[in-house]
Scaffold this motif. Structure first.
Motif, short mmCIF file in Angstrom:
data_model
loop_
_atom_site.label_atom_id
_atom_site.label_comp_id
_atom_site.label_asym_id
_atom_site.label_seq_id
_atom_site.Cartn_x
_atom_site.Cartn_y
_atom_site.Cartn_z
N GLY A 132 -27.76 23.01 -4.02
CA GLY A 132 -28.90 23.62 -3.40
C GLY A 132 -28.96 24.86 -3.12
N THR A 133 -27.45 25.39 -2.17
CA THR A 133 -27.21 26.81 -2.01
C THR A 133 -27.35 27.82 -3.30
N LEU A 134 -26.51 27.16 -4.31
CA LEU A 134 -26.58 28.10 -5.49
C LEU A 134 -27.67 28.22 -6.38
N LEU A 135 -28.50 27.05 -6.33
CA LEU A 135 -29.75 27.16 -6.81
C LEU A 135 -30.81 28.17 -6.40
N ALA A 136 -30.46 28.53 -5.00
CA ALA A 136 -31.33 29.30 -4.04
C ALA A 136 -30.81 30.81 -4.13
N GLY A 137 -29.68 30.96 -4.99
CA GLY A 137 -28.95 32.27 -4.97
C GLY A 137 -28.09 32.63 -3.99
N GLY A 138 -27.89 31.42 -3.32
CA GLY A 138 -27.11 31.71 -2.00
C GLY A 138 -25.53 31.57 -2.19
N VAL A 139 -24.79 31.90 -1.07
CA VAL A 139 -23.21 31.97 -1.18
C VAL A 139 -22.62 30.62 -0.42
N PRO A 140 -22.12 29.54 -0.78
CA PRO A 140 -21.61 28.48 -0.08
C PRO A 140 -20.22 28.98 0.55
N TYR A 141 -20.16 28.87 1.81
CA TYR A 141 -18.93 29.22 2.54
C TYR A 141 -18.21 27.74 2.95
N THR A 142 -16.98 27.64 2.76
CA THR A 142 -16.47 26.17 2.91
C THR A 142 -16.11 26.00 4.30
N MET A 143 -16.38 25.14 5.01
CA MET A 143 -15.91 24.51 6.23
C MET A 143 -14.78 23.33 6.24
N PRO A 144 -13.75 23.61 5.97
CA PRO A 144 -12.70 22.53 5.62
C PRO A 144 -12.79 21.34 6.76
N LEU A 145 -12.87 20.03 6.22
CA LEU A 145 -12.85 18.85 6.94
C LEU A 145 -11.39 18.48 6.82
N LYS A 146 -10.61 18.49 7.86
CA LYS A 146 -9.26 18.14 7.75
C LYS A 146 -9.02 16.79 8.72
N GLU A 147 -7.90 15.98 8.17
CA GLU A 147 -7.82 14.60 8.82
C GLU A 147 -7.18 15.05 10.25
N GLU A 148 -6.63 16.01 10.40
CA GLU A 148 -6.00 16.34 11.71
C GLU A 148 -7.12 16.81 12.71
N ASN A 149 -8.29 17.09 12.34
CA ASN A 149 -9.41 17.51 13.21
C ASN A 149 -10.58 16.26 13.13
N GLY A 150 -10.01 15.02 12.89
CA GLY A 150 -11.00 14.16 12.76
C GLY A 150 -12.17 14.29 11.60
N PHE A 151 -11.56 15.00 10.62
CA PHE A 151 -12.92 15.30 9.63
C PHE A 151 -14.05 15.97 10.23
N LEU A 152 -13.84 16.68 11.25
CA LEU A 152 -15.06 17.72 11.87
C LEU A 152 -14.55 19.07 11.36
N PRO A 153 -15.69 19.86 11.29
CA PRO A 153 -15.53 21.29 11.04
C PRO A 153 -14.81 22.12 12.31
N ASP A 154 -13.90 22.90 12.25
CA ASP A 154 -13.50 23.73 13.35
C ASP A 154 -14.26 24.91 13.39
N LEU A 155 -15.26 25.18 14.10
CA LEU A 155 -16.10 26.37 14.26
C LEU A 155 -15.61 27.50 14.43
N ASP A 156 -14.45 27.29 15.25
CA ASP A 156 -13.70 28.53 15.71
C ASP A 156 -12.84 29.17 14.80
N LEU A 157 -12.65 28.75 13.57
CA LEU A 157 -12.10 29.51 12.32
C LEU A 157 -13.09 30.08 11.46
N ILE A 158 -14.50 30.02 11.63
CA ILE A 158 -15.30 30.55 10.94
C ILE A 158 -15.28 32.05 11.46
N PRO A 159 -14.89 32.87 10.51
CA PRO A 159 -14.92 34.54 10.93
C PRO A 159 -16.33 34.94 11.60
N GLU A 160 -16.24 35.93 12.43
CA GLU A 160 -17.50 36.25 13.00
C GLU A 160 -18.48 36.78 12.34
N ASP A 161 -18.08 37.51 11.33
CA ASP A 161 -18.78 38.25 10.30
C ASP A 161 -19.63 37.13 9.15
#
Length: 390
Positions: A132-161
């Motif tokens: 849906g993001t691509l069809l709208a011309g947007g850019v997907p930015y991946t939030m990794p879901l890792k087992e060691e974090n309970g498959f929750l995204p770590d928001l602190d790892l998203i760069p401020e910009d």
């Protein structure tokens, strides 16, 4: 005739590729057992079907429906949320009817993303968030879901910009494909992050009613401040075994709901009213069949977990969803292991990399097949493949 760039950028849909592999195996005479697609095999409850038959006999229901859905259906959605989680929704302004939640998830990007805008996408995740993001011309930015974090995204790892530029964040708990769940602490952090960066949170919650051993998943909307920053998608598909009926909803922030309804009014003509009438019966009627359905899935989950662990895995039982997410054995990729299982045992599992880069190294099993066929699938794995190393 050259295709538009937006469609050239789209990958083949994951389940279309799986269907092709199943068809090819069947041509060879293989009795394929598919543990792939999460399409419930249990029937739609009789009282819902009976209501559809009655409503379909009413000529008034064969005219164009409301673009945003019958107020009676939207009121039933609001009542369902109130009964379930004590969430108060204005059915006129805070609920919109969808032709299945997949449609709304794809269209919300058109409401908020200009070309080049960023959407935060969970990985692994339901492919439509990125599509849906691509069809709208947007850019997907991946939030990794890792087992060691309970498959929750770590928001602190998203760069401020990136956070400042992002317009949307997609979340999905209980999660497809991992089966992970989210708690109040996580959601409060999401809400604070969204407020700080002016991000719309789109929570996809179709598996909220499929949970085990007394666990009750949270709705995003029951968290303090959720309606200020987001909406929740839901559908009749998994809770009431109505995947083919194509009806769902989005609920939450009134401005967002209005925008989604506005774009839908220019694209589609709404959901057949007889289906909406029948869905009201599902939402407001007896919920005992939902509880019985969960018991059936629990039995199937037990077979899968015990079967995998007998073959060398150490898989924990998910608290919710109709899926089991497991690592591939040593020496295999997601794709090579899935192909091995199909070739040697005639069993279809879904390769984890179909859900994104961070799904590599995993596979998904769906519980949407009866216990006899599940047991047969694991007998084949035992007989043809034996134990694995991890």
């Amino acid at each position: 005739m050259e295709e538009a760039q937006r469609i050239q950028a789209l990958p083949p849909y994951l389940f279309a590729r799986i269907d092709e592999k199943i068809a090819a195996a069947k041509v060879k005479g293989v009795d394929v057992i598919s543990l792939g697609i999460g399409d419930p095999d249990l029937p739609t409850p009789d009282h819902i079907v009976d209501e559809l038959v009655k409503a379909a006999c009413n000529p008034a229901n064969h005219r164009y429906p409301s673009y945003v859905g019958m107020l009676e259906f939207r009121s039933a959605v609001a009542e369902w949320y109130k009964r379930r989680s004590n969430i108060v929704l204005n059915p006129q302004k805070e609920v919109v009817t969808l032709i299945g939640s997949k449609e709304g998830i794809a269209h919300i990007a058109l409401c908020y993303l200009n070309p080049g805008d960023i959407a935060l996408i969970p990985d692994p995740g339901y492919p439509v968030y990125g599509v849906g993001t691509l069809l709208a011309g947007g850019v997907p930015y991946t939030m990794p879901l890792k087992e060691e974090n309970g498959f929750l995204p770590d928001l602190d790892l998203i760069p401020e910009d990136i956070a400042r530029k992002a317009k949307l964040m997609f979340l999905n708990y209980p999660n497809n494909p991992t089966g992970a769940v989210a708690d109040e602490t996580f959601y409060l952090k999401v809400i604070a992050f969204a407020k700080k960066n002016d991000i719309l949170v789109c929570h996809d919650g179709p598996y909220s009613e499929i949970a085990f051993n007394g666990y009750k998943p949270l709705s995003f909307l029951e968290i303090l401040g959720a309606k200020e920053v987001g909406i929740e998608f839901h559908s009749m598909s998994k809770t009431y075994n109505m995947t083919g009926w194509r009806i769902g909803w989005a609920a939450g922030n009134a401005r967002v709901i209005e925008a989604l309804g506005r774009i839908k009014s220019n694209i589609d003509s709404g959901v057949f009213q007889a289906i909406q009438v029948a869905s009201i019966e599902g939402l407001l009627g007896n919920q005992d069949l939902v509880r019985e359905m969960c018991k059936i899935y629990q039995e199937r989950q037990d077979i899968v977990i015990e079967g995998l662990n007998a073959l060398g895995w150490k898989v924990e039982k998910p608290k919710a969803t109709i899926y089991v997410w497991a690592k591939v054995p040593k020496g295999y990729t997601s794709t090579s292991f899935s192909e091995l299982v199909l070739d040697k045992a005639g069993v279809v599992i879904t390769p984890g990399n179909g859900y994104g880069e961070y799904g590599e190294g995993y596979f998904r099993i769906s519980l949407t097949i009866n216990t006899e066929r599940l047991r047969e699938a694991f007998r084949r794995l035992q007989d043809n493949l034996g134990k694995f190393q991890f």
